[in-house]
Design an enzyme around this catalytic site. Structure first.
Site, PDB file in Angstrom:
ATOM      1  N   SER A  27       0.840  -0.989   0.058  1.00  0.00           N
ATOM      2  CA  SER A  27      -0.227  -0.152  -0.009  1.00  0.00           C
ATOM      3  C   SER A  27       0.962   1.100  -0.034  1.00  0.00           C
ATOM      4  O   SER A  27       1.945   2.008   0.934  1.00  0.00           O
ATOM      5  CB  SER A  27      -0.939  -0.235   1.439  1.00  0.00           C
ATOM      6  OG  SER A  27      -1.769   1.176   1.293  1.00  0.00           O
ATOM      7  N   TYR A  63      -1.062  -0.272  10.707  1.00  0.00           N
ATOM      8  CA  TYR A  63      -0.901  -0.448   8.961  1.00  0.00           C
ATOM      9  C   TYR A  63      -0.142   0.091   8.059  1.00  0.00           C
ATOM     10  O   TYR A  63       0.465  -0.805   7.159  1.00  0.00           O
ATOM     11  CB  TYR A  63      -2.284  -0.273   8.398  1.00  0.00           C
ATOM     12  CG  TYR A  63      -2.930  -0.384   7.055  1.00  0.00           C
ATOM     13  CD1 TYR A  63      -3.741  -1.454   6.687  1.00  0.00           C
ATOM     14  CD2 TYR A  63      -2.759   0.754   5.870  1.00  0.00           C
ATOM     15  CE1 TYR A  63      -3.426  -1.670   4.908  1.00  0.00           C
ATOM     16  CE2 TYR A  63      -2.816  -0.021   4.831  1.00  0.00           C
ATOM     17  CZ  TYR A  63      -4.031  -0.330   4.264  1.00  0.00           C
ATOM     18  OH  TYR A  63      -3.980  -1.255   3.117  1.00  0.00           O
TER      19      TYR A  63
HETATM   20  N1  LIG Z   1      -8.288  -0.842  -2.451  1.00  0.00           N
HETATM   21  C1  LIG Z   1      -7.812   0.227  -1.482  1.00  0.00           C
HETATM   22  O1  LIG Z   1      -8.242   1.250  -1.904  1.00  0.00           O
HETATM   23  C2  LIG Z   1      -5.859  -0.334  -1.432  1.00  0.00           C
HETATM   24  C3  LIG Z   1      -5.103   0.204  -1.060  1.00  0.00           C
HETATM   25  C4  LIG Z   1      -3.692   0.066  -0.847  1.00  0.00           C
HETATM   26  C5  LIG Z   1      -3.379  -1.317  -0.642  1.00  0.00           C
HETATM   27  N2  LIG Z   1      -4.813  -2.447  -0.491  1.00  0.00           N
HETATM   28  C6  LIG Z   1      -4.644  -3.736  -0.384  1.00  0.00           C
HETATM   29  O2  LIG Z   1      -4.917  -4.127  -1.561  1.00  0.00           O
HETATM   30  C7  LIG Z   1      -5.177  -5.828  -1.055  1.00  0.00           C
HETATM   31  C8  LIG Z   1      -6.688  -6.183  -1.138  1.00  0.00           C
HETATM   32  O3  LIG Z   1      -7.828  -5.282  -0.417  1.00  0.00           O
HETATM   33  P1  LIG Z   1      -8.990  -5.300  -1.671  1.00  0.00           P
HETATM   34  O4  LIG Z   1      -9.576  -3.631  -1.649  1.00  0.00           O
HETATM   35  O5  LIG Z   1      -9.511  -5.719  -2.719  1.00  0.00           O
HETATM   36  O6  LIG Z   1     -10.329  -5.314   0.202  1.00  0.00           O
HETATM   37  P2  LIG Z   1     -11.024  -6.128   0.378  1.00  0.00           P
HETATM   38  O7  LIG Z   1     -12.213  -6.345  -1.221  1.00  0.00           O
HETATM   39  O8  LIG Z   1     -12.017  -6.278   1.544  1.00  0.00           O
HETATM   40  O9  LIG Z   1     -10.857  -7.583  -0.001  1.00  0.00           O
HETATM   41  C9  LIG Z   1      -9.835  -8.234   0.998  1.00  0.00           C
HETATM   42  C10 LIG Z   1      -9.632  -9.897   0.921  1.00  0.00           C
HETATM   43  O10 LIG Z   1      -8.739 -10.291   1.953  1.00  0.00           O
HETATM   44  C11 LIG Z   1      -8.843 -11.163   2.785  1.00  0.00           C
HETATM   45  N3  LIG Z   1      -9.155 -11.948   3.905  1.00  0.00           N
HETATM   46  C12 LIG Z   1      -9.496 -10.694   4.682  1.00  0.00           C
HETATM   47  N4  LIG Z   1      -8.873 -11.929   5.924  1.00  0.00           N
HETATM   48  C13 LIG Z   1      -8.609 -12.797   5.406  1.00  0.00           C
HETATM   49  C14 LIG Z   1      -8.034 -13.713   6.212  1.00  0.00           C
HETATM   50  N5  LIG Z   1      -7.540 -13.710   7.414  1.00  0.00           N
HETATM   51  N6  LIG Z   1      -8.394 -14.712   5.447  1.00  0.00           N
HETATM   52  C15 LIG Z   1      -8.529 -15.003   4.260  1.00  0.00           C
HETATM   53  N7  LIG Z   1      -8.276 -14.136   3.353  1.00  0.00           N
HETATM   54  C16 LIG Z   1      -8.601 -12.902   4.240  1.00  0.00           C
HETATM   55  C17 LIG Z   1     -10.961 -11.389   2.770  1.00  0.00           C
HETATM   56  O11 LIG Z   1     -12.277 -12.501   2.279  1.00  0.00           O
HETATM   57  P3  LIG Z   1     -12.876 -12.695   3.874  1.00  0.00           P
HETATM   58  O12 LIG Z   1     -12.870 -11.708   3.887  1.00  0.00           O
HETATM   59  O13 LIG Z   1     -14.073 -13.533   2.508  1.00  0.00           O
HETATM   60  O14 LIG Z   1     -11.482 -13.764   4.228  1.00  0.00           O
HETATM   61  C18 LIG Z   1     -10.878  -9.884   1.053  1.00  0.00           C
HETATM   62  O15 LIG Z   1     -11.057 -11.115   0.145  1.00  0.00           O
HETATM   63  C19 LIG Z   1      -5.262  -5.671   0.496  1.00  0.00           C
HETATM   64  O16 LIG Z   1      -4.463  -6.160   1.092  1.00  0.00           O
HETATM   65  C20 LIG Z   1      -5.140  -4.056   0.969  1.00  0.00           C
HETATM   66  O17 LIG Z   1      -4.904  -3.819   2.435  1.00  0.00           O
HETATM   67  C21 LIG Z   1      -6.289  -1.683  -1.126  1.00  0.00           C
END
Ligand SMILES: NC(=O)c1ccc[n+]([C@@H]2O[C@H](COP(=O)([O-])OP(=O)(O)OC[C@H]3O[C@@H](n4cnc5c(N)ncnc54)[C@H](OP(=O)(O)O)[C@@H]3O)[C@@H](O)[C@H]2O)c1
Length: 259
Positions: free
Chosen positions: A132, A145
């Protein structure tokens, strides 16, 4: 490297957002994709739609991950699962610190420990770690974070050192704000959350991140794309704040001297 040189992939956090988009993108290249998350329903729907192999596994479940790593030789690993608990660090909860370390960093380390040595032994592999901008820049939010994402960034560099001499590529994807449901997952399922973070902004979509990952993977084997920072055009990081010390006022000073 043509996608045809890779056969299998493991994608964590595949039930929504970036993870689901990556699964879909890799399936389009005929990769056998193993998709991990806790939400069985969403994974089942993804498997029906894309043909991926769904595993309802918590990334912190080391035994389950080890079992999968023993059964499948992964060519591509996408460490994407992530959570956040935004709060000023001065008010941080004990459980939130543990959760962020367990999911966002400890699990990534153990999954790499279980999978990368096989890639090195086979002289073939590509690790994609989703960090991130919080791992590289400071802004108000949640210091845990920032700290764990910085750990993912450093691990990504370090993996390249430890796999040196083998054709194991490592790419750190460093997103800014991406239009996913993460904000609802973090702040609650409230339309006001979408209004605050998504609606009305021009944001990259999860598919844009998946396309960037596909670009890195499909580069010639001689090319390692180590770091990609992907933000909205209308987002910048940085800032400088300078405060004057808050001097006690005449009233508070007077109160302070009361018995
Ligand atoms: N969207 C943004 O703006 C943004 C910015 C910077 C970085 N990121 C990073 O990008 C990555 C994906 O984020 P996203 O935006 O796609 O968010 P999201 O839609 O909330 O997806 C997060 C995913 O992680 C899974 N997860 C959470 N805890 C888990 C666990 N204990 N075991 C297995 N799976 C788990 C969730 O699935 P379940 O709940 O079904 O387990 C979900 O599939 C993350 O690492 C996030 O920090 C996102």
């Amino acid at each position: 490297m043509p996608f045809s040189d890779y056969k299998t992939a493991l994608v964590t956090g595949a039930s929504s957002g970036i993870g689901a988009a990556v699964v879909e993108r890799l399936r389009r290249e005929n990769i056998e994709v193993h998709a991990i998350a806790r939400s069985a329903g969403a994974l089942e729907e993804l498997a029906e739609r894309t043909g991926c192999i769904a595993h309802v596994i918590d990334v912190t479940d080391r035994a389950a991950i080890a079992d999968l790593a023993n059964r499948v030789q992964f060519d591509i690993l996408v460490n994407n699962a992530g959570v956040d608990r935004p709060k000023k660090f001065l008010e941080a909860d004990e459980e939130d610190i543990d959760l962020l370390i367990d999911v966002n960093l400890r699990a990534v380390l153990h999954i790499c420990r279980l999978i990368v040595p096989g890639m090195v032994a086979r002289d073939r592999g590509h690790v994609v770690n989703i960090s991130s901008i919080a791992g590289n820049y400071n802004f108000g939010g949640n210091s845990t974070y920032h700290a764990v994402k910085a750990g993912v960034a450093m691990l990504s560099n370090q993996l390249r050192i430890d796999a040196f001499g083998k054709r194991v590529r490592v790419t750190e994807i460093c997103p800014g704000r991406i239009a996913t449901d993460i904000f609802n997952h973090v702040h609650g399922d409230d339309p006001a959350v979408r209004e605050r973070f998504i609606d009305g902004f021009e944001l990259p979509q999860a598919t844009d991140i998946a396309d960037a990952i596909a670009f890195a993977i499909s580069a010639p084997v001689a090319v390692n794309i180590g770091h990609m920072e992907i933000t909205p055009t209308l987002q910048v990081m940085g800032g400088l704040q300078t405060a004057k010390p808050q001097m006690p006022t005449a009233t508070s000073d007077a109160e302070g001297t009361k018995p």
